[in-house]
Design a protein around this motif. Structure first.
Motif, PDB file in Angstrom:
ATOM      1  N   ALA A  29     119.561  68.226  98.993  1.00 54.25           N
ATOM      2  CA  ALA A  29     119.451  69.514  98.295  1.00 54.25           C
ATOM      3  C   ALA A  29     118.248  70.303  98.784  1.00 54.25           C
ATOM      4  CB  ALA A  29     119.353  69.282  96.789  1.00 54.25           C
ATOM      5  N   THR A  30     117.106  69.625  98.877  1.00 58.23           N
ATOM      6  CA  THR A  30     115.916  70.228  99.476  1.00 58.23           C
ATOM      7  C   THR A  30     114.931  69.120  99.795  1.00 58.23           C
ATOM      8  OG1 THR A  30     114.363  72.104  99.298  1.00 58.23           O
ATOM      9  CG2 THR A  30     114.528  70.657  97.380  1.00 58.23           C
ATOM     10  N   SER A  31     114.164  69.310 100.841  1.00 60.42           N
ATOM     11  CA  SER A  31     113.171  68.307 101.233  1.00 60.42           C
ATOM     12  C   SER A  31     111.851  68.595 100.535  1.00 60.42           C
ATOM     13  CB  SER A  31     112.961  68.350 102.743  1.00 60.42           C
ATOM     14  OG  SER A  31     112.402  69.603 103.110  1.00 60.42           O
ATOM     15  N   GLN A  32     110.994  67.597 100.512  1.00 62.30           N
ATOM     16  CA  GLN A  32     109.640  67.825 100.033  1.00 62.30           C
ATOM     17  C   GLN A  32     108.781  68.418 101.157  1.00 62.30           C
ATOM     18  OE1 GLN A  32     108.971  67.944  97.055  1.00 62.30           O
ATOM     19  NE2 GLN A  32     110.759  66.882  96.216  1.00 62.30           N
ATOM     20  N   LYS A  33     107.604  68.930 100.774  1.00 62.98           N
ATOM     21  CA  LYS A  33     106.784  69.691 101.714  1.00 62.98           C
ATOM     22  C   LYS A  33     105.474  68.961 102.019  1.00 62.98           C
ATOM     23  CE  LYS A  33     110.004  72.462 100.411  1.00 62.98           C
ATOM     24  NZ  LYS A  33     111.320  72.287 101.033  1.00 62.98           N
ATOM     25  N   PRO A  34     105.129  68.833 103.290  1.00 61.07           N
ATOM     26  CA  PRO A  34     103.854  68.211 103.641  1.00 61.07           C
ATOM     27  C   PRO A  34     102.684  69.149 103.347  1.00 61.07           C
ATOM     28  CG  PRO A  34     104.944  69.005 105.614  1.00 61.07           C
ATOM     29  CD  PRO A  34     105.893  69.236 104.471  1.00 61.07           C
ATOM     30  N   ARG A  35     101.529  68.555 103.222  1.00 65.32           N
ATOM     31  CA  ARG A  35     100.325  69.332 102.902  1.00 65.32           C
ATOM     32  C   ARG A  35     100.101  70.456 103.903  1.00 65.32           C
ATOM     33  NH1 ARG A  35      97.681  70.843  98.921  1.00 65.32           N
ATOM     34  NH2 ARG A  35      97.566  68.716  98.073  1.00 65.32           N
ATOM     35  N   VAL A  36     100.379  70.219 105.174  1.00 64.70           N
ATOM     36  CA  VAL A  36     100.139  71.243 106.188  1.00 64.70           C
ATOM     37  C   VAL A  36     100.969  72.493 105.929  1.00 64.70           C
ATOM     38  CG1 VAL A  36     101.873  70.345 107.833  1.00 64.70           C
ATOM     39  CG2 VAL A  36      99.922  71.635 108.683  1.00 64.70           C
ATOM     40  N   VAL A  37     102.179  72.339 105.395  1.00 60.83           N
ATOM     41  CA  VAL A  37     103.034  73.481 105.056  1.00 60.83           C
ATOM     42  C   VAL A  37     102.496  74.200 103.824  1.00 60.83           C
ATOM     43  CG1 VAL A  37     105.322  74.069 104.116  1.00 60.83           C
ATOM     44  CG2 VAL A  37     105.127  72.654 106.175  1.00 60.83           C
ATOM     45  N   ILE A  38     102.119  73.433 102.815  1.00 62.22           N
ATOM     46  CA  ILE A  38     101.570  74.023 101.587  1.00 62.22           C
ATOM     47  C   ILE A  38     100.301  74.808 101.904  1.00 62.22           C
ATOM     48  CG2 ILE A  38     100.618  73.480  99.312  1.00 62.22           C
ATOM     49  CD1 ILE A  38     102.434  70.918  99.408  1.00 62.22           C
ATOM     50  N   ASP A  39      99.439  74.229 102.720  1.00 65.23           N
ATOM     51  CA  ASP A  39      98.181  74.898 103.077  1.00 65.23           C
ATOM     52  C   ASP A  39      98.429  76.155 103.911  1.00 65.23           C
ATOM     53  OD1 ASP A  39      96.806  72.941 101.740  1.00 65.23           O
ATOM     54  OD2 ASP A  39      96.162  71.860 103.541  1.00 65.23           O
ATOM     55  N   ALA A  40      99.447  76.114 104.760  1.00 64.09           N
ATOM     56  CA  ALA A  40      99.735  77.275 105.612  1.00 64.09           C
ATOM     57  C   ALA A  40     100.178  78.477 104.782  1.00 64.09           C
ATOM     58  CB  ALA A  40     100.800  76.921 106.647  1.00 64.09           C
ATOM     59  N   ILE A  41     100.906  78.221 103.692  1.00 62.95           N
ATOM     60  CA  ILE A  41     101.304  79.322 102.805  1.00 62.95           C
ATOM     61  C   ILE A  41     100.068  79.964 102.178  1.00 62.95           C
ATOM     62  CG2 ILE A  41     102.536  79.917 100.681  1.00 62.95           C
ATOM     63  CD1 ILE A  41     104.531  77.665 101.385  1.00 62.95           C
ATOM     64  N   THR A  42      99.187  79.125 101.681  1.00 65.17           N
ATOM     65  CA  THR A  42      97.949  79.633 101.077  1.00 65.17           C
ATOM     66  C   THR A  42      97.113  80.393 102.101  1.00 65.17           C
ATOM     67  OG1 THR A  42      97.920  77.769  99.539  1.00 65.17           O
ATOM     68  CG2 THR A  42      95.852  78.940  99.838  1.00 65.17           C
ATOM     69  N   LYS A  43      97.011  79.821 103.294  1.00 62.75           N
ATOM     70  CA  LYS A  43      96.201  80.444 104.351  1.00 62.75           C
ATOM     71  C   LYS A  43      96.704  81.847 104.690  1.00 62.75           C
ATOM     72  CE  LYS A  43      94.864  79.708 109.222  1.00 62.75           C
ATOM     73  NZ  LYS A  43      93.402  79.770 109.081  1.00 62.75           N
ATOM     74  N   TYR A  44      98.035  82.008 104.754  1.00 62.28           N
ATOM     75  CA  TYR A  44      98.588  83.328 105.056  1.00 62.28           C
ATOM     76  C   TYR A  44      98.135  84.346 104.013  1.00 62.28           C
ATOM     77  CZ  TYR A  44     101.683  87.300 105.135  1.00 62.28           C
ATOM     78  OH  TYR A  44     102.154  88.591 105.132  1.00 62.28           O
TER      79      TYR A  44
END
Length: 404
Positions: free
Chosen positions: A30-45
């Protein structure tokens, strides 16, 4: 070999408890979980370069534009598209399919045929039905067998010069079957038909090479490959994308606008009207970088072992039946236990911290074929473990005991 504990440490959500139990997440289909690097990249943007793209001369706009287009280049290389402008950002697989069906409305006439398979997700059925209703074309269905495989002899028989486009998934979301798309693409082209591959369930497990496949369209979603929700990709061959009319009108997709006439932008912007999902488009590239760093050969090996282990353990349970037994399948197991509704099993094991999907999985024709209301679906990712599977099996046994 993967260091699974190191991999799991990349995913913050896997450390939490659900209903007082350590989370076991088996709903990756249904959906995968997200690694920290992806979560941080959203915040960084949002903290550093948030701006609209392609339209501003100021520094932030240029930085955001560069990052967005760099992500497009990553995706081009990942799927081996010939040209950068063949990569179209969408909101996900569903929008990609609808974009193509909308374009084919101007190319089809009454008596033409559109072909889908019996294994499709509703997203690769309903848009084609709507297209046929609009154009007078006929929807043709490739049948399946008891193992959850497409019957290729029937596919060959159904193809004709009336077939204008074939739409088939690379991997079935409900059963895990890996379809022989190379063969299907070649056969479709022999009768002059285009072919669209729904890669939503395939891209978490493998790297599609669209040039080697020679498909005309390939669609997938970001949220199933450790990326954000709300972003996806439509790959289309340049010739086909030039042939299709724009899907939506608005800013960005235009070259020149007057009240008398509007001319459209070149690819890919012709299909990217309005302000896009900039942050998630950029971070989709981050997710693809992460998966490539893990390595798709490593991912496939880990998931192959998980599938074999789970299949063996689940079949120890008396009365349990697995649906989808193709030799070529990915890490998905759909099953029922005789006399027990799948929803009830899913509800009980959720209390034990285990997340699975129950129901028809947006694939009602498959459930109708087997004459069942739905299944329990456990879908594994590379960050899952055999130990989690053992806990899951014991939970299913407990649910069976409580519900029998």
């Amino acid at each position: 070999m993967l260091d699974i504990q190191k991999i799991r440490a990349d995913f913050p959500i896997l450390t939490q408890k659900v209903n007082g139990k350590p989370l076991i997440y088996f709903d990756n289909g249904a959906t995968s979980q997200k690694p920290r690097v992806v979560i941080d990249a959203i915040t960084k943007y949002y903290e550093e370069i948030n701006a609209n793209i392609h339209r501003g001369v100021h520094t932030l706009s240029q930085l955001a534009t560069d990052a967005y287009e760099a992500s497009r280049e990553k995706i081009q290389k990942h799927i081996n598209a010939q040209y950068l402008h063949e990569v179209i950002f969408t909101s996900g697989t569903t929008q990609g399919i609808n974009l193509v069906t909308n374009g084919f409305a101007s190319l089809l006439k009454e008596g033409d045929e559109v072909m889908v398979s019996a294994l499709e997700h509703h997203s690769n059925i309903v848009p084609w039905q709507m297209l046929c209703e609009k154009t007078g074309a006929k929807l043709i269905v490739i049948p399946m067998n008891e193992k959850g495989e497409l019957i290729l002899s029937e596919y060959d028989r159904l193809l004709s010069n009336k077939t204008k486009i074939v739409a088939v998934n690379h991997i079935s979301n409900a059963l895990g079957t890996i379809n022989p798309i190379e063969y299907m693409i070649e056969k479709a082209h022999q009768v002059g038909a285009a072919i669209l591959i729904d890669g939503a369930q395939a891209t978490p497990h493998l790297k599609p090479d669209v040039q080697a496949l020679d498909c005309d369209f390939y669609v997938f979603s970001g949220h199933k490959i450790c990326g954000p929700t709300g972003v996806g990709i439509l790959y289309g061959k340049e010739a086909w994308l030039n042939k299709l009319p724009p899907y939506m009108g608005g800013g960005e997709m235009i070259k020149e606008v007057t009240f008398e006439k509007t001319t459209y932008a070149e690819l890919p912007h012709k299909f990217e009207a309005g302000t896009p999902n900039i942050a998630d488009g950029i971070v989709l590239g981050t997710a693809i970088d992460y998966l490539n760093a893990v390595g798709f050969e490593n991912i496939q090996q880990q998931e192959k072992e998980l599938l074999a282990h789970a299949t063996k353990r689940l079949l120890e349970i008396e009365g349990l039946k697995i649906y989808g037994t193709s030799e070529k399948k990915t890490s998905v197991i759909s099953f029922n236990i005789e006399g027990i509704h799948p929803y009830d099993i899913g509800t009980i094991i959720d209390k034990l911290g285990i997340a699975v999907r129950t129901g028809h999985h947006c694939a009602q024709p498959i459930m109708n074929y087997f004459n069942i209301p739905g299944t329990v679906r456990a879908s594994f990712s590379f960050y899952n473990t055999k130990e989690e599977i053992d806990i899951f099996v014991e939970a299913v046994k407990k649910a069976k005991m409580m519900l029998s």
